[in-house]
Write a protein that holds these residues in place. Structure first.
Motif, mmCIF file in Angstrom:
data_model
loop_
_atom_site.group_PDB
_atom_site.id
_atom_site.type_symbol
_atom_site.label_atom_id
_atom_site.label_comp_id
_atom_site.label_asym_id
_atom_site.label_seq_id
_atom_site.Cartn_x
_atom_site.Cartn_y
_atom_site.Cartn_z
ATOM 1 N N LEU A 116 67.540 56.423 47.365
ATOM 2 C CA LEU A 116 67.192 57.628 47.876
ATOM 3 C C LEU A 116 67.749 58.731 46.612
ATOM 4 N N PRO A 117 66.805 59.623 46.344
ATOM 5 C CA PRO A 117 67.260 60.422 45.315
ATOM 6 C C PRO A 117 68.839 60.915 45.407
ATOM 7 N N THR A 118 69.468 60.986 44.147
ATOM 8 C CA THR A 118 71.012 61.462 44.218
ATOM 9 C C THR A 118 71.531 60.861 45.563
ATOM 10 N N ALA A 119 71.591 59.525 45.309
ATOM 11 C CA ALA A 119 72.117 58.621 46.369
ATOM 12 C C ALA A 119 73.482 58.793 46.754
ATOM 13 N N GLU A 120 74.299 59.361 45.745
ATOM 14 C CA GLU A 120 75.719 59.570 46.000
ATOM 15 C C GLU A 120 75.994 60.364 47.259
ATOM 16 N N MET A 121 74.946 60.923 47.641
ATOM 17 C CA MET A 121 74.936 61.976 48.769
ATOM 18 C C MET A 121 75.007 61.131 49.994
ATOM 19 N N THR A 122 74.434 59.861 50.085
ATOM 20 C CA THR A 122 74.177 59.234 51.346
ATOM 21 C C THR A 122 75.129 57.809 51.250
ATOM 22 N N ILE A 123 75.541 57.589 50.171
ATOM 23 C CA ILE A 123 76.070 56.198 49.904
ATOM 24 C C ILE A 123 77.494 55.880 50.848
ATOM 25 N N HIS A 124 78.099 56.957 51.447
ATOM 26 C CA HIS A 124 78.981 56.582 52.515
ATOM 27 C C HIS A 124 78.519 56.000 53.773
ATOM 28 N N ALA A 125 77.399 56.644 54.481
ATOM 29 C CA ALA A 125 76.709 56.387 55.396
ATOM 30 C C ALA A 125 76.210 54.972 55.106
ATOM 31 N N TYR A 126 75.184 54.476 54.163
ATOM 32 C CA TYR A 126 74.918 53.278 53.675
ATOM 33 C C TYR A 126 75.725 52.249 53.638
ATOM 34 N N ARG A 127 76.974 52.703 53.188
ATOM 35 C CA ARG A 127 77.894 51.479 52.862
ATOM 36 C C ARG A 127 78.158 51.019 54.307
ATOM 37 N N GLY A 128 78.349 51.892 55.394
ATOM 38 C CA GLY A 128 78.661 51.552 56.738
ATOM 39 C C GLY A 128 77.761 50.559 57.444
ATOM 40 N N LEU A 129 76.378 50.769 57.061
ATOM 41 C CA LEU A 129 75.150 49.891 57.337
ATOM 42 C C LEU A 129 75.132 48.708 56.662
ATOM 43 N N GLY A 130 76.096 48.286 55.720
ATOM 44 C CA GLY A 130 75.962 46.968 54.936
ATOM 45 C C GLY A 130 75.046 47.283 53.788
ATOM 46 N N VAL A 131 74.834 48.304 53.243
ATOM 47 C CA VAL A 131 74.016 48.469 51.793
ATOM 48 C C VAL A 131 74.936 49.364 50.894
ATOM 49 N N PRO A 132 75.752 48.533 50.098
ATOM 50 C CA PRO A 132 76.710 48.805 48.959
ATOM 51 C C PRO A 132 75.944 49.191 47.856
ATOM 52 N N LEU A 133 74.982 48.841 47.353
ATOM 53 C CA LEU A 133 74.107 48.953 46.030
ATOM 54 C C LEU A 133 73.384 50.208 46.111
ATOM 55 N N TYR A 134 73.550 51.011 45.108
ATOM 56 C CA TYR A 134 72.612 52.323 44.893
ATOM 57 C C TYR A 134 72.247 52.401 43.669
#
Length: 319
Positions: free
Chosen positions: A207-225
């Motif tokens: 996603l654009p400016t992935a830092e804004m969503t990385i906390h939620a994505y890490r919880g889903l097992g998506v650590p790379l951004y």
């Protein structure tokens, strides 16, 4: 930070190689010279600066690199410059996408350039059924031996069931999300995990400016951004990454509130600013990368001033 390319055949996709990343993924802009062509020297400097700063991988001529506006020959130029500049320090990937005949030409250029993998962007314009999307990706993987990461966005959004089938295609090693539907992505991650029986597979927050969503994505097992900010403010992007991975919530909150949230607000001022602002930021840091190609537009003077002020503030926060 480093990254390696490790051939790891799996029972699910025996011809696939697994790309292993450690750190922020760097998506360089594509510099244009006064004559309108790709400025190879400036691109080399831009890529080298990013790798030296600590990028975990280089994705050249992709979304931030204006893939949509490049000829096949220019795509090849960007790939060759990146591969030569990186010189094996981290993996180099490049984009392909659009009509299948064009994709095959792009894949030929990328293979000749020696990239380590391909980010497959959506097919052009039309919306096909889920089986058509499977056919499209299958035709691409049949045309190359390069590892392929599928970029889900726009008219190429698989259902979890389709994504599971895509993950079993020989050569498909990852899925990059550009949709932002957390519930859909959660089901997709789980469906792929079940289908592959634990075999390695990469998930990316695209996603654009992935830092804004990385906390939620890490919880889903998506650590790379991928970090758009890394292209013009690696100091800020790396400070955020270090804070994120070390559990420094005070620093991540500070950078979100005082840098990333205002950056997103500015980005939302005009369509296409997810690319145009990044390129303008690189210019502000002293690299003559030129402007964007239409239909994108460069930032207005007012927005450029706001970006400059925000950039200075972000650098002061981590300085």
């Amino acid at each position: 930070m480093n990254a390696t390319l490790t051939p790891t055949p799996s029972s699910a996709s025996p011809t696939a190689a697994t790309l292993t990343f450690d750190g922020i993924l760097f998506f360089p802009v594509t510099p244009f010279a006064d004559d309108g062509g790709v400025n190879e020297d400036v691109l080399a400097r831009h890529v080298d600066r990013g790798v030296e700063a600590g990028a975990g991988g280089v994705f050249v001529a992709c979304g931030t690199g204006e893939f949509h506006a490049l000829t096949v020959a220019e795509l090849g130029v960007c790939a060759r410059v990146a591969v030569a500049t990186v010189a094996g320090r981290v993996p180099v990937l490049a984009a392909a996408g659009g009509p299948l005949p064009l994709v095959r030409e792009q894949l030929g250029e990328l293979a000749a350039a020696g990239v380590d993998g391909v980010l497959l962007c959506p097919p052009y314009l039309v919306n096909g059924p889920q089986r058509g999307l499977l056919d499209y990706v299958g035709a691409v993987t049949a045309a190359t031996e390069l590892p392929v990461i599928v970029y889900q966005r726009n008219n190429a959004v698989p259902t979890p069931e389709t994504a599971a089938e895509l993950s079993l295609l020989p050569g498909v090693v990852g899925l990059k999300d550009g949709v932002g539907d957390v519930e859909l992505l959660h089901r997709t991650v789980r469906a792929i995990g079940r289908a592959r029986g634990g075999a390695p597979f990469l998930f990316f927050n695209g996603l654009p400016t992935a830092e804004m969503t990385i906390h939620a994505y890490r919880g889903l097992g998506v650590p790379l951004y991928s970090s758009a900010a890394f292209a013009f403010a690696p100091e800020v992007a790396l400070a955020f990454y270090r804070a994120l991975t070390s559990g420094d919530t005070a620093m991540t909150s500070l950078l979100l509130d005082e840098f990333y949230v205002p950056l997103v607000a500015l980005r939302n001022e005009q369509p296409g600013y997810a690319v145009s602002l990044v390129k303008a930021g690189v210019r502000l840091r002293g690299l003559p990368v030129g402007g964007v190609r239409s239909p994108l537009r460069d930032p207005s003077p007012e927005h450029l001033d706001r970006l400059s002020t925000l950039l200075d503030h972000g650098l002061n926060l981590v300085g």
